[in-house]
Design an enzyme around this catalytic site. Sequence first.
Site, short mmCIF file in Angstrom:
data_model
loop_
_atom_site.label_atom_id
_atom_site.label_comp_id
_atom_site.label_asym_id
_atom_site.label_seq_id
_atom_site.Cartn_x
_atom_site.Cartn_y
_atom_site.Cartn_z
CG LEU A 21 -2.06 -0.76 1.14
CD1 LEU A 21 -3.02 -0.60 2.48
CD2 LEU A 21 -2.89 -0.27 0.03
CD GLU A 151 11.91 -17.88 1.55
OE1 GLU A 151 11.43 -17.13 2.34
OE2 GLU A 151 11.41 -18.84 1.28
CB CYS A 382 -14.76 -17.72 -12.40
SG CYS A 382 -13.75 -18.56 -13.63
N GLY A 384 -18.80 -19.06 -9.87
CA GLY A 384 -20.07 -18.71 -9.50
C GLY A 384 -21.01 -18.75 -10.58
CG HIS A 519 -11.81 -13.89 -11.99
ND1 HIS A 519 -12.14 -14.27 -10.86
CD2 HIS A 519 -11.45 -15.20 -12.68
CE1 HIS A 519 -12.15 -15.65 -10.81
NE2 HIS A 519 -11.57 -15.99 -11.90
CD GLU A 521 -12.79 -10.93 -9.50
OE1 GLU A 521 -13.51 -10.87 -10.38
OE2 GLU A 521 -12.29 -12.17 -9.13
N1 GLN Z 1 -12.79 -24.12 -10.72
C1 GLN Z 1 -13.38 -23.36 -11.98
C2 GLN Z 1 -12.53 -23.73 -13.37
O1 GLN Z 1 -11.32 -24.28 -13.18
C3 GLN Z 1 -13.25 -22.07 -11.92
C4 GLN Z 1 -12.21 -21.19 -11.46
C5 GLN Z 1 -12.38 -20.00 -10.99
O2 GLN Z 1 -13.41 -19.65 -10.47
N2 GLN Z 1 -11.28 -19.23 -11.15
O3 GLN Z 1 -13.06 -23.78 -14.19
#
Ligand code: GLN
Length: 560
Positions: A21, A151, A382, A384, A519, A521
């Site tokens: 941040l 590391e 995804c 979801g 995605h 987001e």
């Molecule tokens: N597991 C699911 C897939 O591989 C969804 C992956 C995710 O939600 N990023 O297609």
Amino acid sequence: MKETKFIFITGGVLSSLGKGLAASSLGALLKARGLSVTIQKLDPYINVDPGTMNPTQHGEVFVTDDGAETDLDLGHYERFLGISLSQRNNYTSGSIYNSVITKERRGDYLGGTVQVIPHITDEIKLAICSLAEHHPDVAIVEIGGTVGDIESQPFLEAIRQLRGDLGKERCLYIHLTLVPYLQATGEHKTKPTQHSVKELRSIGIQPDMIICRCEKSVSPDLKRKIALFCDVDVDAVFSSVDVDQVYKVPLAFYEEGLDQKVAIMLRLPAKNPNLSPWRDLVYALDNPQGETTIGIVGKYVELKEAYKSLHEALVHGGVANAVKINLKYVNSEDITEETVDGFLADLDGILVPGGFGGRGIEGKIRTAGYARENQIPFFGICLGMQCAVIEFARAVVGLTAANSEEFDSASPDKVIYLMTEWFDHRRNATVSRNYDCDKGGTMRLGAYPCLLADGSLCYRAYRQKQISERHRHRFEFNNAYRDVLEKAGMRFSGVSPDQSLVEVVELPDHPWFLGCQFHPEFKSTPMAPHPLFQDFIKAARATRDGRVKQQASYGSPVLR
Ligand code: GLN
């Protein structure tokens, strides 16, 4: 030719002090001063990238347009700087060693002994200096981990050498440490900072600037003390006081004069910054006109960092709609036919995020059904989206054993299945993956184009026909079920340009029900909230307003 100046940010005393941040906020301020800025994270762990790491250990895996699976700090960088990053903005010890070992096997070292110094450190310097390729004014480099860790030593050695290679007028070292406040005696303690700087100096790095992470602002006297013991200018010691909202950090740094000092020390051609977008943002966050409660039903709920970008995108959607977002994390494993009402009934919007593996999957599928039946705004991302498709196939079409190949490879109706070949527009070729040999990078990763259907929810949100969004998944919608689901009322409103991949599904006759295979987001920023998150929150707000009205007319108790 303009020479890029480098700012190296190291951390001491503890991890999780907010180096990411701090780096992002400084970058945002320098950008507001009219400078071009790029930024990079160097992670000391041995994994080649965080793609194979469990999100509950390491937090979210952030994905860039070019398909790199990166540290979540890159999400902060993109959100604060409003820029798009790539593979080059994140290296790990693993990726550095990987390329050195590849070179060694190829015989590139001509029979020489390959060593940490100079081969590993040279590879690190190459990675850092690649930032200067497009000649930005400033390149900020954040070294992960804490000074003193075994590391991170090659990284620190590399940035030490760079001062000699590039010249000291092109390098600035900022050290972020913890200055704890002792309640019992009512004072700040500087000893941990002194020790951490001592450690840094023992490897040859003298910090130019110190940022003290603290509960309360560090007094001028204490700054003098730190300056004296650590050998930095008194006006190069800054406080980074805890804030309730991450987007307040740039303004707090500006008030302390941090970006001005950086500009002076590096002789940067900086203008007075235009910070009104940041002031407006903070004002909007502090003065919402209402609120809305969103439930995130997933399985990584014990570590909020696992849903970092999602959380931020919802906050951005709240800003766009002038509402405060109350987030309720629900573990999908707790959702059953009996419990679902108790968990979800009072939510204004429900979001099922991405995820991998079968644990908690039936709870997510039930959640999609509950949102569908009860007209609660639903956003499936995804996994979801895949759950929403499975639920619809089972409950509406009557394919009672429908599933994803990921969870039931024997299902007679694999409405979501493993696509082993697809057209990769970046390589302009069909790619096929061998899933047995390598667990890293076997997914559809990065930005892919998508065409939106007229009049759809997504078209209304984006207001454009073609979009580009980031992917990270192995499984896809199975086109064999397109017709039957469409006839039953599901709308496939976003598809790949060649029509072969379903990217967005929607349900008409519902206030707002949308699932996307990508995605969104990852592309939301506070200054440009993502259209889908804006519209999801708008729908959630309308749902809440509707309930308030209804309850008022029935004289029932106030909303929970
Ligand atoms: N597991 C699911 C897939 O591989 C969804 C992956 C995710 O939600 N990023 O297609």
